[in-house]
Write an enzyme that holds these catalytic residues in place. Structure first.
Site, PDB file in Angstrom:
ATOM      1  N   MET A   2      10.500  31.387 -15.214  1.00 58.39           N
ATOM      2  CA  MET A   2       9.601  33.007 -13.768  1.00 58.39           C
ATOM      3  C   MET A   2       8.741  32.215 -13.812  1.00 58.39           C
ATOM      4  SD  MET A   2       9.766  35.619 -15.650  1.00 58.39           S
ATOM      5  CE  MET A   2      11.882  36.038 -16.272  1.00 58.39           C
ATOM      6  N   LEU A  48      13.541  30.420 -20.651  1.00 59.39           N
ATOM      7  CA  LEU A  48      12.653  29.568 -21.273  1.00 59.39           C
ATOM      8  C   LEU A  48      13.342  27.821 -20.572  1.00 59.39           C
ATOM      9  CD1 LEU A  48      13.243  29.712 -24.952  1.00 59.39           C
ATOM     10  CD2 LEU A  48      11.294  29.889 -24.159  1.00 59.39           C
ATOM     11  N   GLU A  49      12.579  28.084 -19.518  1.00 53.66           N
ATOM     12  CA  GLU A  49      12.227  26.684 -18.562  1.00 53.66           C
ATOM     13  C   GLU A  49      11.966  25.848 -18.626  1.00 53.66           C
ATOM     14  OE1 GLU A  49      11.687  28.710 -14.256  1.00 53.66           O
ATOM     15  OE2 GLU A  49      12.816  30.676 -15.399  1.00 53.66           O
ATOM     16  N   ASN A  50      11.969  25.505 -19.483  1.00 59.38           N
ATOM     17  CA  ASN A  50      11.484  24.217 -20.490  1.00 59.38           C
ATOM     18  C   ASN A  50      11.667  23.480 -21.429  1.00 59.38           C
ATOM     19  OD1 ASN A  50       9.279  23.706 -17.762  1.00 59.38           O
ATOM     20  ND2 ASN A  50       8.088  25.749 -19.156  1.00 59.38           N
TER      21      ASN A  50
END
Length: 529
Positions: A1, A354-356
């Site tokens: 996000m 969690l985009e990392n």
């Protein structure tokens, strides 16, 4: 996000015959048979070792029989062969006592064998394995305050070959006598295995359910909406509330549109002093812009949402969030800090965005610990990027499968990805019905229950870099998945009326767009049968 206006999301961007004589034989045989101890011995399953030489006391779907060819102990064992539209489930209703701990175990063999219970009055449990040799499954649960019976079941997986079961044991005190089973066969439809949940995460095997590459013939059949978790409706709408100003409309939590059943507060931050831990505090700049929005105001708004029948969860991650859970220590820190925030603010659970990068094993450990601490009513949502859910080999998909026993819904971000392969092996362009439905198909064929899958989209063209679709497209995709109506060129191999619903990034962007998403998609989701 993402917290920038155009950067990713979110956030920024047949039953076996059972005659009267067989029942009498079963009662005598199970007193001595392995897995068939009498109630006085603590096993509440009757004919759990199938030593009656029949399926007495069990109700089965599909092609089921007792066999002497391959057994764990004694003379007989169950053999059942799932079909493309049936899991070959066998089940038995067992009398239990309220508010009492029980342990369920069984010896099983074969591809994707599931063992579990339903109707516990607390959290239904299940566990599974895949093994060519006999291995024991075990799980535990506590009955609810008014629970007097539970259903014990064992089943395989669609078109995955025959499985065996033996020595099914439910250890714990017996309740009142169960009604006598029918003397005639009573075939019943089986339930999808992934609809069950487990309170015993340690018993979950590391292997995954049948992979997404399985043929359409082996896809799960239509299923009704599963019992909702946490008091939520069978079909629901999720929306994110932004604790920051990135050009969208600013809102107090109380002002989030009523169509949203789950409100995900974006976002928690990593605790720099406690690896794996998270913190949360209202953004001072946003609070000022709202005329002085305090912690007490926010907590009161959470309580108001609860009074309106809504759930509020704390979202972890986002485009800029970098919460790292990579081992047992950081998993414990995550669970403990998340639970503390739940208690402090009244959050009902956690949203994982969690985009990392994500360590599936460690994060699953953390989420299971958190679910255990939070108890019944815990809400767990996820919002992975599309690439994170395109294969059961991906870390995010493995995480979803590992915690499906406590998972409420996965709302994949069907945007900011470009074209993607669908479950049909074809490439589909984002922003289309085919893109959405073929991606959902991949997730269902990969092992998630339809009731755990939602459609995630931007609430406006300004909410994401690419992939915005008109609300009518989301409605068409839901109709296609649930009933086979309004599909594009891709038609899913089965109808999934239990599809959970849809998600928007974000309620703020929705407000800035005239509430087009919540008014249109919200009404459509809540009208699904």
């Amino acid at each position: 996000m993402g917290r920038a206006a155009h950067r990713r999301r979110r956030r920024a961007v047949g039953a076996l015959a059972a005659g009267a004589a067989a029942l009498a034989a079963a009662a005598a045989a199970t007193a001595l048979a392995p897995g068939g101890a009498s109630a006085a011995d603590g096993n509440q399953v009757v004919n759990g070792g199938f030593e009656a030489g029949s399926g007495a006391n069990w109700t089965c779907s599909g092609k089921a029989s007792v066999t002497t060819a391959s057994v764990h102990a004694g003379t007989y064992a169950l053999k059942s062969t799932p079909s493309a539209t049936d899991t070959g489930q066998c089940r038995q209703k067992v009398s239990v006592r309220p508010n009492t701990a029980y342990t369920l175990s069984a010896w099983v063999r074969g591809p994707f064998v599931y063992l579990g219970t339903k109707g516990n009055g607390t959290t239904d449990v299940s566990t599974w394995t895949t093994s060519s040799s006999w291995s024991q499954l075990s799980t535990t649960f506590r009955t609810g305050a008014s629970t007097t019976s539970v259903t014990v079941y064992v089943h395989g997986w669609y078109a995955q070959g025959a499985f065996g079961a033996d020595d099914v044991v439910l250890t714990g005190p017996g309740g009142a006598a169960s009604p006598s089973p029918s003397a005639s066969p009573t075939a019943q439809p089986s339930q999808s295995p992934t609809a069950q949940s487990s309170a015993s995460p340690a018993s979950q095997p590391a292997t995954s359910p049948p992979p997404a590459s399985q043929s359409p013939a082996s896809a799960p059949p239509p299923s009704a909406s599963q019992p909702p978790s946490g008091g939520l409706p069978g079909h629901l709408v999720t929306g994110y509330w932004q604790d920051f100003d990135n050009g969208a409309a600013v809102q107090r939590l109380r002002d989030v549109q009523d169509a949203y059943d789950i409100v995900a507060v974006a976002f928690a931050d990593a605790d720099p002093s406690r690896p794996g831990g998270i913190t949360f505090a209202l953004d001072p700049a946003l609070s000022s812009k709202l005329g002085g929005y305090t912690d007490d105001d926010f907590k009161a708004d959470v309580a108001a949402k609860h009074a309106a029948g809504k759930k509020v969860v704390l979202s972890v991650g986002g485009q800029n969030g970098n919460v790292s859970v990579t081992d047992s220590a950081t998993a414990a820190n995550f669970a403990d800090s998340a639970y503390a925030l739940m208690r402090q603010y009244g959050f009902d659970g956690i949203d994982v965005d969690l985009e990392n990068g994500v360590d599936a094993t460690s994060m699953a450990q953390a989420l299971h610990t958190l679910a255990s601490e939070a108890g019944p009513g815990f809400v767990l949502t996820m919002a992975p990027e599309t690439l994170g859910m395109d294969s059961t080999d991906s870390a995010y998909f493995r995480l979803a499968l590992a915690v499906k026993d406590v998972l409420t819904v996965v709302n994949t971000q069907f945007y900011n990805s470009g074209p993607m392969n669908g479950c049909d092996g074809r490439v589909h362009s984002q922003g289309t019905v085919d893109f959405i439905t073929s991606q959902v198909c991949t997730q269902v064929q990969g092992g998630l229950d339809p009731s755990q899958v939602g459609i995630g989209v931007p609430a406006s063209a300004s909410a994401a870099g690419s992939g915005y679709v008109q609300p009518s497209v989301v409605d068409d995709a839901l109709d296609c998945l649930a009933a086979g109506d309004h599909c594009g060129s891709f038609v899913p191999p089965a109808k999934w009326p239990g599809i959970r619903g849809a998600m928007a990034w974000s309620a703020n962007w929705d407000a800035a767009n005239g509430n087009a998403f919540s008014d249109t998609v919200g009404a459509h989701v809540h009208a699904l049968p």
